[in-house]
Design an enzyme around this catalytic site. Sequence first.
Site, PDB file in Angstrom:
ATOM      1  N   TYR A  21      -6.853   7.169  13.717  1.00  0.00           N
ATOM      2  CA  TYR A  21      -6.815   6.327  13.498  1.00  0.00           C
ATOM      3  C   TYR A  21      -7.509   5.204  13.219  1.00  0.00           C
ATOM      4  CZ  TYR A  21      -5.308   1.632  12.088  1.00  0.00           C
ATOM      5  OH  TYR A  21      -5.657   0.013  10.824  1.00  0.00           O
TER       6      TYR A  21
ATOM      7  N   ARG B  29     -13.282  -5.961  15.582  1.00  0.00           N
ATOM      8  CA  ARG B  29     -11.862  -4.578  15.977  1.00  0.00           C
ATOM      9  C   ARG B  29     -12.663  -3.521  16.579  1.00  0.00           C
ATOM     10  NH1 ARG B  29      -7.512  -1.799  12.654  1.00  0.00           N
ATOM     11  NH2 ARG B  29      -9.114  -0.380  12.640  1.00  0.00           N
TER      12      ARG B  29
ATOM     13  N   HIS C 173     -13.905  -4.699  11.469  1.00  0.00           N
ATOM     14  CA  HIS C 173     -13.895  -3.535  11.668  1.00  0.00           C
ATOM     15  C   HIS C 173     -15.048  -2.373  12.034  1.00  0.00           C
ATOM     16  CE1 HIS C 173      -9.411  -3.065  10.212  1.00  0.00           C
ATOM     17  NE2 HIS C 173      -9.744  -4.145  10.545  1.00  0.00           N
TER      18      HIS C 173
ATOM     19  N   HIS D  87      -3.145 -10.103   8.837  1.00  0.00           N
ATOM     20  CA  HIS D  87      -3.521  -8.869   9.370  1.00  0.00           C
ATOM     21  C   HIS D  87      -4.018  -9.277   7.728  1.00  0.00           C
ATOM     22  CE1 HIS D  87      -1.290  -4.945   6.596  1.00  0.00           C
ATOM     23  NE2 HIS D  87      -2.662  -4.633   7.000  1.00  0.00           N
TER      24      HIS D  87
ATOM     25  N   ASP E 229      -5.926  -1.896  17.451  1.00  0.00           N
ATOM     26  CA  ASP E 229      -5.171  -1.758  17.267  1.00  0.00           C
ATOM     27  C   ASP E 229      -5.388  -0.493  17.836  1.00  0.00           C
ATOM     28  OD1 ASP E 229      -3.229  -1.388  15.438  1.00  0.00           O
ATOM     29  OD2 ASP E 229      -4.303  -1.932  14.063  1.00  0.00           O
TER      30      ASP E 229
ATOM     31  N   ASN F  62       0.536  -1.246   0.039  1.00  0.00           N
ATOM     32  CA  ASN F  62       0.002   0.059   0.020  1.00  0.00           C
ATOM     33  C   ASN F  62       1.151   0.991   0.034  1.00  0.00           C
ATOM     34  OD1 ASN F  62      -2.780   1.489   0.465  1.00  0.00           O
ATOM     35  ND2 ASN F  62      -2.481   1.276   2.542  1.00  0.00           N
TER      36      ASN F  62
ATOM     37  N   ASP G   8      -6.009  -3.158   1.412  1.00  0.00           N
ATOM     38  CA  ASP G   8      -4.910  -3.360   0.919  1.00  0.00           C
ATOM     39  C   ASP G   8      -4.144  -4.487   0.215  1.00  0.00           C
ATOM     40  OD1 ASP G   8      -4.450  -2.166   4.099  1.00  0.00           O
ATOM     41  OD2 ASP G   8      -2.684  -2.772   2.818  1.00  0.00           O
TER      42      ASP G   8
HETATM   43  C1  CS2 Z   1      -4.587  -2.107   9.777  1.00  0.00           C
HETATM   44  C2  CS2 Z   1      -4.162  -1.894   8.478  1.00  0.00           C
HETATM   45  O1  CS2 Z   1      -5.494  -4.228   9.278  1.00  0.00           O
HETATM   46  C3  CS2 Z   1      -4.907  -3.348  10.470  1.00  0.00           C
HETATM   47  O2  CS2 Z   1      -4.547  -3.871  10.954  1.00  0.00           O
HETATM   48  O3  CS2 Z   1      -3.169  -2.122  11.391  1.00  0.00           O
HETATM   49  O4  CS2 Z   1      -5.295  -1.537   8.051  1.00  0.00           O
HETATM   50  C4  CS2 Z   1      -2.948  -0.694   7.949  1.00  0.00           C
HETATM   51  O5  CS2 Z   1      -3.131   0.435   8.328  1.00  0.00           O
HETATM   52  C5  CS2 Z   1      -2.567  -0.672   6.206  1.00  0.00           C
HETATM   53  O6  CS2 Z   1      -2.527  -2.244   5.926  1.00  0.00           O
HETATM   54  C6  CS2 Z   1      -1.641  -0.030   6.276  1.00  0.00           C
HETATM   55  O7  CS2 Z   1      -1.939   0.097   4.452  1.00  0.00           O
HETATM   56 MG    MG Z   2      -3.102  -3.074  12.341  1.00  0.00          MG
END
Ligand code: CS2
Ligand code: MG
Length: 418
Positions: free
Chosen positions: A176, A164, A139, A328, A226, A54, A332
Amino acid sequence: MNQKPESGHPEQGASRDREIVDARVIVTCPGRNFVTLKIETRSGVYGLGDATLNGRELAVAAYLQEHVVPNLIGRDAGRIEDTWQFLYRGAYWRRGPVTMTAIAAVDVALWDILGKMAGLPLYRLLGGRSREGALVYGHANGSDIGEASEAVGRFIEQGFRAVRAQCGVPGVKKAYGISSGRAYEPAESELPVETVWSTPKYLETAPKLFERLRADHGNDVELLHDVHHRLTPIEAARLARDLEPHRLFWLEDATPAENQKSFELIRKHSVTPLAVGEVFNSIWDCKHLIEQQLIDYIRTTIVHGGGITHVRRLADFAALHQVRTGFHGATDLSPVCMGAALHFDTWVPNFGIQEYMFHSDETDAVFPHDYVLRDGRLYCGESPGHGVDIDEALAAKFPYAPKQLPVARLEDGTMWDW
Ligand code: CS2
Ligand code: MG
């Protein structure tokens, strides 16, 4: 490098079928940028690998195009391990996100080819099923605690067992993880958006969010959070301790993980489980954290960790220390990565959880796939390989659009971790 089978070798015919005759990098932007590597064999069977990093997409595309693809032509697609070693050792310049993402793309495409040629889904090549479906977390976010709690409620209604949660922080303009209306993960403008961060304000808010979530939704749902690398070790220790009563599934990226000793400080003060590793790209990045049992979940996933060949090693190493996987899976990472990750999750004995955010409809259309979400779990499909394809004609309708991730500064202007 083009291994020619000795004459009379029993594999000769098959290895001719497996010869790589073409490898192409496809960049597309169906709502966000994705880089995909497509490797084709003489037999016509092809494989796909995700190569998306990303905000730095074209660096990987060029690495593949200029430095990797010429090495692939003529190679035996069945020599997955040898190709991995060739690309890792052969570059001389080891590791790093760009290199490891490029290697991952090749590796996943080759596993995809292997599966298609064997007529087997990837999880069966890895060793077969350890579970029916992979527990996922969604999320939920909101501009304040109330909104975030409502969002968590909607996920629970949809059948999610793990969520989350992130919320806005009073006095902080753009925290964030807070959606601006569309599928979150930002890489929103050509040059980075500048955000302002306040640790004291955040440390006031985060425990209140989880107190409210437990009061509203009870203890059955798994809750995750997070921190996105924003705290110092002692601040992270305090947050982990303050969150203890709310029994988190994990606290993620509580402090940046370059100085891994700092995690000892968090451990000393709290039993909140810790997850780290979405920005790691090799087993060497997490070796200390795992060996010293400073974390509980390792987040490094297939696309940024050198592919299945390397992440399998990482997961086996983690298993020795009772560290589980929690890949993860933000938007992205393309559906190609998600497909491969889900086969891995279906096999890996020390599976913990899988992150899952919905891709946009355009992305799903460009990458047809056979994985499905049911009752809070994702199920990989049974089609050979990883089960994700690309509609190249449609992909071509969404040209690359340069976008970078935001940055953060403290209130006095100091550059901080986003
Ligand atoms: C984030 C990510 O999903 C997560 O836990 O920390 O989305 C991160 O911000 C992105 O992958 C960055 O491209
Ligand atoms: Mg993360």
